[in-house]
Design a protein around this motif. Structure first.
Motif, short mmCIF file in Angstrom:
data_model
loop_
_atom_site.label_atom_id
_atom_site.label_comp_id
_atom_site.label_asym_id
_atom_site.label_seq_id
_atom_site.Cartn_x
_atom_site.Cartn_y
_atom_site.Cartn_z
N ARG A 194 -0.27 -2.75 0.46
CA ARG A 194 0.32 -1.43 0.20
C ARG A 194 1.85 -1.51 0.11
NH1 ARG A 194 -4.49 -0.99 2.20
NH2 ARG A 194 -5.78 0.86 1.85
N SER A 195 2.43 -2.40 0.92
CA SER A 195 3.90 -2.54 0.88
C SER A 195 4.38 -2.96 -0.50
CB SER A 195 4.37 -3.59 1.88
OG SER A 195 4.07 -3.16 3.17
N ASN A 196 3.51 -3.62 -1.28
CA ASN A 196 3.90 -4.03 -2.64
C ASN A 196 4.37 -2.84 -3.46
OD1 ASN A 196 2.83 -6.43 -1.88
ND2 ASN A 196 0.98 -6.31 -3.15
N ALA A 197 3.82 -1.66 -3.15
CA ALA A 197 4.14 -0.48 -3.96
C ALA A 197 5.45 0.18 -3.54
CB ALA A 197 3.01 0.54 -3.87
N LEU A 198 5.86 -0.06 -2.29
CA LEU A 198 7.05 0.64 -1.78
C LEU A 198 8.30 0.23 -2.56
CD1 LEU A 198 6.38 0.46 2.07
CD2 LEU A 198 6.23 2.49 0.61
N GLY A 199 9.08 1.22 -2.95
CA GLY A 199 10.33 0.95 -3.67
C GLY A 199 10.12 0.53 -5.11
N LEU A 257 0.70 5.67 -3.36
CA LEU A 257 0.41 5.79 -1.92
C LEU A 257 0.30 7.26 -1.49
CD1 LEU A 257 2.77 2.99 -0.50
CD2 LEU A 257 0.35 2.81 -1.08
N HIS A 258 0.58 8.18 -2.41
CA HIS A 258 0.42 9.61 -2.08
C HIS A 258 -1.05 10.02 -2.08
CE1 HIS A 258 4.65 10.54 -3.99
NE2 HIS A 258 4.71 9.65 -3.02
N CYS A 259 -1.89 9.17 -2.64
CA CYS A 259 -3.31 9.52 -2.87
C CYS A 259 -4.00 9.97 -1.58
CB CYS A 259 -4.02 8.29 -3.44
SG CYS A 259 -5.79 8.51 -3.63
N GLY A 288 -8.49 3.59 -8.86
CA GLY A 288 -8.74 2.15 -8.68
C GLY A 288 -8.05 1.31 -9.74
N ALA A 289 -7.98 1.84 -10.96
CA ALA A 289 -7.37 1.08 -12.06
C ALA A 289 -5.87 0.87 -11.81
CB ALA A 289 -7.59 1.79 -13.39
N VAL A 290 -5.28 1.78 -11.02
CA VAL A 290 -3.86 1.61 -10.66
C VAL A 290 -3.75 0.88 -9.32
CG1 VAL A 290 -1.69 2.77 -10.10
CG2 VAL A 290 -3.15 3.69 -11.91
N LEU A 291 -4.49 1.38 -8.32
CA LEU A 291 -4.30 0.87 -6.96
C LEU A 291 -4.68 -0.60 -6.82
CD1 LEU A 291 -3.55 1.66 -4.02
CD2 LEU A 291 -5.96 2.19 -3.65
#
Ligand code: SF4
Length: 477
Positions: free
Chosen positions: A297-302, A309-311, A341-344
C-alpha cells in the motif's frame, strides 16, 4: 506469494466468456445492485454532497495516514489490545502463525476479510495443521469449492443453487435439496459448532476509528459478532488505509458504504469493538490482536495512485462495469476484481504478473461515476497504461505500430500513403457487409468479437479533392 489464479489472463477471460450461467448471473446481480443503489441514493437526497464529504474525509485521512495510524495504535493498546504493523504479507502471516502456535490452536473461525484473502491466511494456517473455517455464507461456499472470491461483497455471486447444493451435499454425506432455506439451515448448523469450538477468531475491519481505537465491522449475517466474541483470542486483519479519524467521519462513510454496495440503508449488523473484554463485560474475547497490513500500500503514497487508498470496498464500481459483467471476478486473477482490482493490484504488486489488468476496461468511466468516494478509476487506468508503455512492456509489434502511426500523423504524405496501403491490403479481406471479420495479425483478436469496418473505396480526402476539382456528386461506398 502471488494473489493469482495460475492460468494466463487470456485463458481466464476465454473461460469466463464461455460460461453463459456466469454471464447471466452477473447481469442479474449487477442490475439488482444498481437499482438498489439508485433508490438508496435518491432516498439520501443530496448524494453528491455526501460523496464530496466522504471524499474529503478519505483524502484528509490518507494525507495524514502516519498520524492517524499512530493515534489508532496508541488507543488500541490503551484499550488492552496488541498492535502489529506488518510490512509484508509474510510478516502478517508469520505473526498469526506464531500466535496460533502459542495458543495451541486447532481451529480458527473467520468472518469476511479481504486482507486475509490477499495474504492467503487459510492456506498458510492449513500448512501448520490449523483448520481455518470461513463463516460468511458466500466465503464458506467458495472455500468448499476451493476458489477465490469473485466479487468484493458477494464472493459466491457466480454459483447457483444447484452447485451450492452439490458442495454442501459432499460435506453432509447425503443429497441435500436445492432449496435456499434448507441450504442456509445446513450451513448455519455446520458453522454453529465451529464458532463454539474455535480457538481463534479472525475478522477483517471495515473501518478503524482512530480517536478511540475501535474496529467497526458491517455484516448481514451476524457471523462477525460470533467470530469476534466467542473465541478467546480475536485477531483483526486490516489494510493500513482502513482508518477514519473520528466517529463523526465514520457516520459519513458508513452512510455511503451499504447504500453503494447493496442499496441497503444500513446492514443488518454494525459491530464496533473497542479492545478486548473488560471486567464487567458480558462477552468478548480475552485478547485482541490487530495486524495492520501494508503489503504494497505504501507504494501508492505520494504517487498519482494515492487516492486508490481512499477505497471503502463497496463494490459499486464492479456493479456498473461492462467488462466485469462479461468476464466476472475470477478472470482478473486477483482477489480484488473489477475496476478497483484493475488499479489496486498492479499498484500493490507491480506489473510483472498484472500488466494486462489496466487494459481490462472499456474506459467508459462508469466506475468513476459510481464510486462513493470519487476515486478517478478510469483516469488511473490510463495512467497505468502510460506507465506500462513508459517501461516498454507492450509487445514490440504494438510499439512499432504506434511508432508508425505517430510518424504518419506527423507527416501528411505518409498518412495518405498509409491510407492507400490500408485500402489495398484490407479491402480484399472484407465480407459482403463491408466488415473485416477475419483480421490478420494483431487485428485477429479484435475481429473475433467485433466488426472492423474495411476502408472505404474512396477516402474522404480523395472525395474532397475530386469534389473541389470537378464539382461532381460524391460516390457512395
Ligand atoms: S473504488 Fe470506489 S466504487 Fe470501487 S470498491 Fe472502492 S469505493 Fe467502491
Amino acid at each position: 506469494m502471488s494473489l493469482s489464479n495460475p492460468l494466463p489472463f487470456k485463458e481466464r477471460v476465454e473461460q469466463a466468456l464461455n460460461d453463459p450461467f456466469l454471464r447471466q448471473s452477473l447481469k442479474n446481480a449487477q442490475a439488482r445492485f444498481r437499482e438498489g443503489k439508485q433508490k438508496a441514493g435518491q432516498a439520501l437526497g443530496n448524494l453528491e454532497e455526501w460523496r464530496t464529504r466522504a471524499e474529503a474525509i478519505r483524502r484528509h485521512t490518507i494525507e495524514h495516514l502516519d498520524y492517524y495510524l499512530d493515534l489508532f495504535a496508541t488507543n488500541v493498546e490503551k484499550n488492552g489490545g496488541t498492535v502489529f504493523f506488518a510490512e509484508t504479507e509474510q510478516e502478517a502471516v508469520e505473526y498469526l502463525i506464531r500466535l496460533a502456535k502459542e495458543k495451541q490452536a486447532q481451529t480458527v473461525i473467520k468472518s469476511k476479510s479481504m486482507v486475509s484473502e490477499e495474504t492467503h491466511v487459510n492456506h498458510r494456517l492449513e500448512e501448520i495443521g490449523v483448520e481455518a473455517i470461513e463463516s460468511d455464507l458466500g466465503e464458506y461456499i467458495i472455500q468448499l469449492a476451493k476458489e477465490m472470491p469473485s466479487h468484493i461483497i458477494a464472493p459466491a455471486i457466480h454459483k447457483n443453487r444447484k452447485q451450492i447444493a452439490q458442495l454442501f451435499s459432499a460435506v453432509a454425506g447425503e443429497e441435500l435439496p436445492e432449496d435456499t432455506s434448507a441450504l442456509t439451515r445446513f450451513a448455519r448448523h455446520q458453522l454453529r459448532d465451529k464458532f463454539l469450538n474455535a480457538d481463534i477468531g479472525i475478522s477483517g475491519c471495515n473501518f478503524a476509528v482512530a480517536e478511540t481505537g475501535s474496529i467497526v465491522l458491517v455484516s448481514n449475517e451476524g457471523n462477525a459478532r460470533l467470530t469476534t466474541t466467542l473465541p478467546k483470542t480475536h485477531v483483526v486483519m486490516m489494510g493500513m488505509e482502513r482508518i477514519v479519524p473520528t466517529w463523526e467521519d465514520l457516520d459519513a462513510v458508513l452512510s455511503l458504504l451499504p447504500r453503494s454496495a447493496t442499496g441497503q440503508k444500513i446492514t443488518s449488523y454494525v459491530t464496533a469493538l473497542t479492545g478486548p473484554r473488560r471486567e464487567n463485560d458480558q462477552d468478548g474475547s480475552e485478547e485482541m490482536h490487530v495486524i495492520i497490513v501494508d503489503n504494497g500500500r505504501s507504494n501508492a503514497l505520494g504517487t498519482d495512485y494515492q487516492s486508490i487508498l481512499h477505497c471503502i470496498r463497496c463494490g459499486a464500481c464492479l456493479n456498473v462495469c461492462p467488462v466485469y459483467r462479461h468476464i466476472g471476478g475470477h478472470a482478473y486473477g486477483s482477489v480484488y476484481p473489477g475496476p478497483i482490482g484493475a488499479v489496486l493490484t498492479p499498484v500493490l504488486k507491480g506489473f510483472d504478473e498484472w500488466e494486462e489488468l489496466p487494459y481490462a476496461s472499456s474506459l467508459c468511466g462508469a466506475c468513476t461515476e459510481a464510486c462513493p468516494v470519487k476515486i478517478p478509476l478510469h483516469d488511473m487506468l490510463i495512467d497505468l497504461r502510460r506507465d506500462e508503455v513508459g517501461q516498454k512492456r507492450s509487445p514490440w509489434i504494438e510499439r512499432l505500430a504506434f511508432r508508425l502511426f505517430g510518424a504518419a500523423v506527423k507527416y501528411p504524405a505518409l498518412y495518405r500513403l498509409g491510407l492507400k496501403m490500408a485500402k489495398y491490403l484490407l479491402r480484399p479481406q472484407a465480407g459482403e457487409e463491408g466488415f473485416l471479420n477475419k483480421g490478420l495479425g494483431p487485428l485477429k483478436a479484435w475481429t473475433q468479437a467485433r466488426d472492423f469496418p474495411a476502408p472505404a473505396p474512396e477516402s474522404f480526402r480523395e472525395w474532397w479533392e475530386r469534389q473541389g476539382r470537378h464539382g461532381g456528386e460524391p460516390h457512395g461506398r
